[in-house]
Design a protein around this motif. Structure first.
Motif, PDB file in Angstrom:
ATOM      1  N   HIS A 252      -0.510 -30.857  22.431  1.00 14.47           N
ATOM      2  CA  HIS A 252      -1.133 -29.707  22.154  1.00 14.47           C
ATOM      3  C   HIS A 252      -0.818 -28.263  22.475  1.00 14.47           C
ATOM      4  O   HIS A 252      -0.875 -27.333  22.141  1.00 14.47           O
ATOM      5  CB  HIS A 252      -2.774 -30.144  22.223  1.00 14.47           C
TER       6      HIS A 252
ATOM      7  N   GLU B 118       0.295 -24.961  20.599  1.00 10.95           N
ATOM      8  CA  GLU B 118      -0.282 -23.660  20.795  1.00 10.95           C
ATOM      9  C   GLU B 118       1.068 -22.998  21.243  1.00 10.95           C
ATOM     10  O   GLU B 118       0.910 -21.401  20.887  1.00 10.95           O
ATOM     11  CB  GLU B 118      -1.427 -23.583  21.951  1.00 10.95           C
TER      12      GLU B 118
ATOM     13  N   PHE C 268       1.153 -19.559  19.129  1.00 10.77           N
ATOM     14  CA  PHE C 268       0.767 -18.250  19.956  1.00 10.77           C
ATOM     15  C   PHE C 268       2.172 -17.075  20.079  1.00 10.77           C
ATOM     16  O   PHE C 268       1.621 -16.025  19.888  1.00 10.77           O
ATOM     17  CB  PHE C 268       0.312 -18.565  21.431  1.00 10.77           C
TER      18      PHE C 268
ATOM     19  N   TRP D 123      -2.759 -33.302  12.016  1.00 12.98           N
ATOM     20  CA  TRP D 123      -2.028 -32.582  12.657  1.00 12.98           C
ATOM     21  C   TRP D 123      -1.925 -30.905  12.130  1.00 12.98           C
ATOM     22  O   TRP D 123      -1.976 -30.024  12.476  1.00 12.98           O
ATOM     23  CB  TRP D 123      -0.587 -32.920  13.110  1.00 12.98           C
TER      24      TRP D 123
ATOM     25  N   ARG E  65      -5.070 -29.111  12.676  1.00 15.52           N
ATOM     26  CA  ARG E  65      -5.061 -28.635  13.882  1.00 15.52           C
ATOM     27  C   ARG E  65      -4.291 -27.395  14.141  1.00 15.52           C
ATOM     28  O   ARG E  65      -4.820 -26.418  14.557  1.00 15.52           O
ATOM     29  CB  ARG E  65      -4.980 -29.732  15.057  1.00 15.52           C
TER      30      ARG E  65
ATOM     31  N   GLU F 187      -6.216 -24.700  12.495  1.00 16.85           N
ATOM     32  CA  GLU F 187      -7.462 -24.201  13.531  1.00 16.85           C
ATOM     33  C   GLU F 187      -6.903 -23.249  14.325  1.00 16.85           C
ATOM     34  O   GLU F 187      -7.421 -22.284  14.815  1.00 16.85           O
ATOM     35  CB  GLU F 187      -8.162 -25.411  13.901  1.00 16.85           C
TER      36      GLU F 187
ATOM     37  N   ARG G  18      -7.874 -19.290  15.095  1.00 13.21           N
ATOM     38  CA  ARG G  18      -8.631 -18.636  16.161  1.00 13.21           C
ATOM     39  C   ARG G  18      -7.761 -17.633  16.881  1.00 13.21           C
ATOM     40  O   ARG G  18      -8.337 -16.878  17.590  1.00 13.21           O
ATOM     41  CB  ARG G  18      -8.515 -19.867  17.242  1.00 13.21           C
ATOM     42  N   ILE G  19      -6.479 -17.348  16.553  1.00 14.95           N
ATOM     43  CA  ILE G  19      -5.862 -16.197  16.955  1.00 14.95           C
ATOM     44  C   ILE G  19      -5.904 -14.994  16.158  1.00 14.95           C
ATOM     45  O   ILE G  19      -4.966 -14.091  15.997  1.00 14.95           O
ATOM     46  CB  ILE G  19      -4.795 -16.388  17.393  1.00 14.95           C
TER      47      ILE G  19
END
Lengths: 396, 396
Positions: free
Chosen positions: A81, A85, A89, A106, A109, A112, A116-117
Motif C-alpha cells: 500500500h 501511494e 502521490f 485494487w 483502492r 480512492e 484523496r489527493i
C-alpha cells in the motif's frame, strides 16, 4: 517526579509464541529459514556504506525481477500500500485526471487514493472474475484523457491475471502514464516492464519473493520521471517524495546522500536475500514452475468437482487465471468460513475467503514462491477433500 | 514469450555479509540477540487471531511506555517519519493553522509536512542547542491560534531535551492539540503522556527500544480523536488514515476487523519483545540508568577537555541535555569527519556528525537502551581520546 499511573502490563511477561502455519492464503507466504536468518543479522546504520551496497544489490535484483533498465528503481520502506501511494502521490497532481481499471479491490483502492489527493478519477469496471479488452481501455483513454492509468496485473481478490500486452502503447498514444500493480503476480508469471512500456510498477515483499512484509519494490520509467520531476506542486507526503527517495537510493546524480528517513535495514537484508533466491532459480524457471503447479492444482480441483471462479481459460499468451492465487467458487451448500477454519484447525493450513467484490463467493488459495510445489498442491487438495467431508452441508 | 533483456545480477551471487558495529550514533541502536531472534519467528497472517493478540500486547506495552490510558494506541507500519505523517495527516485539515517549535531538524520537518497538505504553518524558533520557555510558547499560541502545536521532546540533532511541563495545559487553554515527537527520548527519560496532557505522541522502534527500524508506536488522546473523527475532509493518505488503522488495531468499537494493509508481522514480533524488555526493567529504572550513564559520560567528556553543545545544565526536573543522545562541540582544529571515520575504522564504533542546524558543529553519540552502560561510555571515551591523538590537527 510523579509516579507511574500505568503499571507494566502482565501480558508482556508471557514469552512470545508464534505458531508455524502453512501460509497458503493470498499472502503473506511462508518465509524460508534462509531469508528469515538474513533478516536476523545485526543492525547497521541506515547511512553506512555497507547498507548502501546492500541497497544497490536490491536495486539490481528489482531491475531483474521487473525486467527493466530504469535507473529509478528502489524499495519503499513499507508494504504494498505504501508503494501504491508512492506511485500515485508522485505522479498525480491535484486536478489531474486519473483512470482506474476496477476488476476487484485494487482498482477501487487506487481510485480512492487518487481521489484523496484531489485528482479527477474515472473508472472502467470489469465484472469480478473478468477483465478488460484493449478496445475497452482505448475507448476510456480517449474519452477521459487521463494523466495516469492504473491496472492490477494480478487481481488477487478475484484471481484474474490481467493481460498487459499493448496497453502501455495505448497509454502512450494518449499521453498517459501506465501504472501497474504486480503485488500478487510478479515473479510467478511473465512481465516485462520495459518491453510492455509500463511506466510505474510496484510489488510487495511478502508474495512470490517470500520475504516478510515490510518492503515494496518500485520502479519509474524515464517518462514517469519527466512528470514527477517537473511537477508544479510538492507531493503530499515528505516520506514518499521521490526526490528524497531517489537520493537515498542513489538513483539521482547527486554526489552525496542526505538523511531522509531511517530505512528498515533488517527488512532490506531479507529483501536482498529473497531477490538472490529468485535470481538463482531464474525468472523463467520460476514462471514455468508457478504455471505448471497452477495447472496441476486447477486440474485437481476440477476433478474433485470444484469450480474455478475465473471462467475463461485461454491458452498462452492470454492466460487469465493467476498462477499464484487461485479463486475457487465457494462450494455450494457449505459455509465458506467453516471450511477455512476447519482447514486451519485440522491441517494447520491457511487458505482464505474472498475480498471486496469476491467476499462470500470464493475461497482463495495462494501458492507463491517456495510454496508453489506439487507436494503443497496435494496437501491443499487433501485438506479440501477432508473439509467437504466433515463440514456442515445444508440440505438445500 | 520475449526473452529476458535483463540478466540475473552477478552481485546477488555473493552471500549477504553484514558486519557488527557498536551502534553509538543517534540511531538505530544495537539490537540484542533476544529481539533479533523474536523477529526471525515464522511469518503468520496479518489477520490471524495470533497476530491480533501480539498487537494487543504491543498496545499495552506502548500504553506503559507512554504512560497513557488512551484506547487509540497502536504502532504504525513504518519508521518514525511515517508516524510523524500519521499524526499530522489525521489531525490537520487544509487551511488549519499549525505551529511548529523549531529547535533542530524535527520541527522543520513537521512544518514541511503540514505545509504539503495545505496547512497555514507558523514556527517559533529556538537557537540550536537552546529551547523555548512556556512564555515564548504561550505568546505564539495566543498570536497564531493554531489547531496543532508540534514539539520535539528529544531533539536528536542538537542534543536538547525540551521541557514539557505545563505546555499541554497551555495548548488546551488555547484550544490546540499538543503533538510531541519522542523518537529519541522516550524510555530514556521521564515522560507522562496523560499527566502532561499530550494529545498525540509517537516514537520509533530503533532507539531506546533496541528493535530494528520499521515500526512506530503512536497514541492519540480522546481530544485528538474528537478532531480526527469529526473532520470535514478525508486525510490525504489511505494507508495512514486513523479510521482504518484504529480498526486494524482493535481500537474502535467495531466487532470485526477489516483488511486494511498487510502489517509487517515479523517487525511486530521484535517490537513486542523490545517492549517486554522495557517492562521487565521498569520505566523508572530505565530512566535512572540512562541518566546516570549520561552524567558519567558528560563528566568524562569534560574531564578530557571536550565541551558539550547544550550549554545549560540545570538540576532536575529541568534537565535540558538529552540522556540518550549527547552532542559534543566538534573539537577545535580537527576535521569532525576524520574523527568519525577513524573511530569507526579503528574501534568499530559508530558515532555521528551533526544533522540540520548542527552539521559541522558537533559530534553526536547515542547510548540508548541496552547500549546505555558505563562500560560503553568507557569504550567511547577511549576511542575519542585515541582519535584526538591520531587525527590531523590544524596548526591554527
Amino acid at each position: 517526579m510523579p509516579s507511574l499511573s500505568v503499571p507494566p502490563p502482565k501480558c508482556l511477561q508471557k514469552p512470545l509464541v508464534v505458531p508455524h502455519h502453512h501460509m497458503f492464503g493470498p499472502g503473506p507466504s511462508n518465509v524460508p529459514p534462509r531469508i528469515l536468518e538474513a533478516g536476523a543479522n545485526p543492525v547497521i546504520g541506515h547511512m553506512h556504506p555497507e547498507i548502501f551496497e546492500i541497497m544497490s544489490d536490491i536495486k539490481s535484483g528489482i531491475q531483474y525481477m521487473f525486467q527493466t533498465q530504469n535507473k529509478m528503481t528502489l524499495a519503499v520502506s513499507g508494504t504494498g500500500h505504501t508503494a501504491m501511494e508512492c506511485a500515485i502521490f508522485n505522479t498525480v497532481e491535484p486536478g489531474d485526471s486519473v483512470l482506474a481499471a476496477v476488476n476487484g479491490i485494487w482498482g477501487e483502492r487506487a481510485a480512492e487514493m487518487a481521489e484523496r489527493i484531489g485528482a479527477k478519477v474515472n473508472t472502467i469496471v470489469a465484472p469480478p472474475g473478468g477483465y478488460l479488452t484493449n478496445t475497452d481501455i482505448e475507448k476510456a483513454l480517449s474519452k477521459h484523457r487521463p494523466a495516469l492509468f492504473f491496472l492490477a496485473h494480478g487481481e488477487s481478490s478475484t484471481g484474474v491475471l490481467h493481460p498487459l500486452d499493448g496497453i502501455g502503447q495505448l497509454c502512450h498514444k494518449y499521453n498517459c502514464l501506465f501504472l501497474v500493480d504486480s503485488v500478487a503476480s510478479i515473479g510467478g508469471t511473465p512481465l516485462y516492464m520495459d518491453q510492455q512500456e509500463i511506466d510505474i510498477l510496484y510489488t510487495g515483499s511478502q508474495k512470490v519473493l517470500n520475504a516478510p512484509p515490510g518492503t515494496a519494490p518500485i520502479s519509474f520509467s524515464e517518462r514517469a520521471c519527466q512528470k514527477v520531476f517537473n511537477r508544479r506542486t510538492k507531493p503530499v507526503s515528505f516520506f514518499l517524495d521521490l526526490n528524497w527517495l531517489a537520493n537515498y537510493w542513489g538513483c539521482d546524480d547527486k554526489p552525496t546522500r542526505v538523511y531522509h528517513h531511517t530505512g528498515p535495514v533488517t527488512a532490506f537484508y531479507s529483501l536482498r536475500e529473497s531477490l538472490a533466491v529468485l535470481a538463482e532459480e531464474g525468472l523463467e524457471n520460476s514462471w514455468e514452475r508457478h504455471e505448471t503447479v497452477a495447472e496441476y492444482f486447477h486440474a485437481g480441483l476440477e476433478s474433485m468437482g470444484l469450480k474455478l471462479f475465473v471462467k475463461e481459460k485461454v491458452r498462452k499468451p492470454t492466460l487469465t487465471r493467476l498462477p499464484t492465487v487461485t479463486t475457487i467458487v465457494a462450494p455450494y451448500g457449505y459455509d465458506w468460513k467453516e471450511i477455512m477454519s476447519y482447514i486451519m484447525k485440522t491441517h494447520n493450513l491457511e487458505i482464505s475467503g474472498g475480498l471486496g467484490p469476491s467476499v462470500g463467493l470464493v475461497l482463495r488459495v495462494g501458492l507463491m514462491g517456495c510454496n508453489s510445489s506439487k507436494a503443497n498442491v496435494d496437501m491443499v487438495l487433501a485438506a479440501l477433500r477432508d473439509a467437504l467431508k466433515h463440514c456442515h452441508r445444508s440440505k438445500v
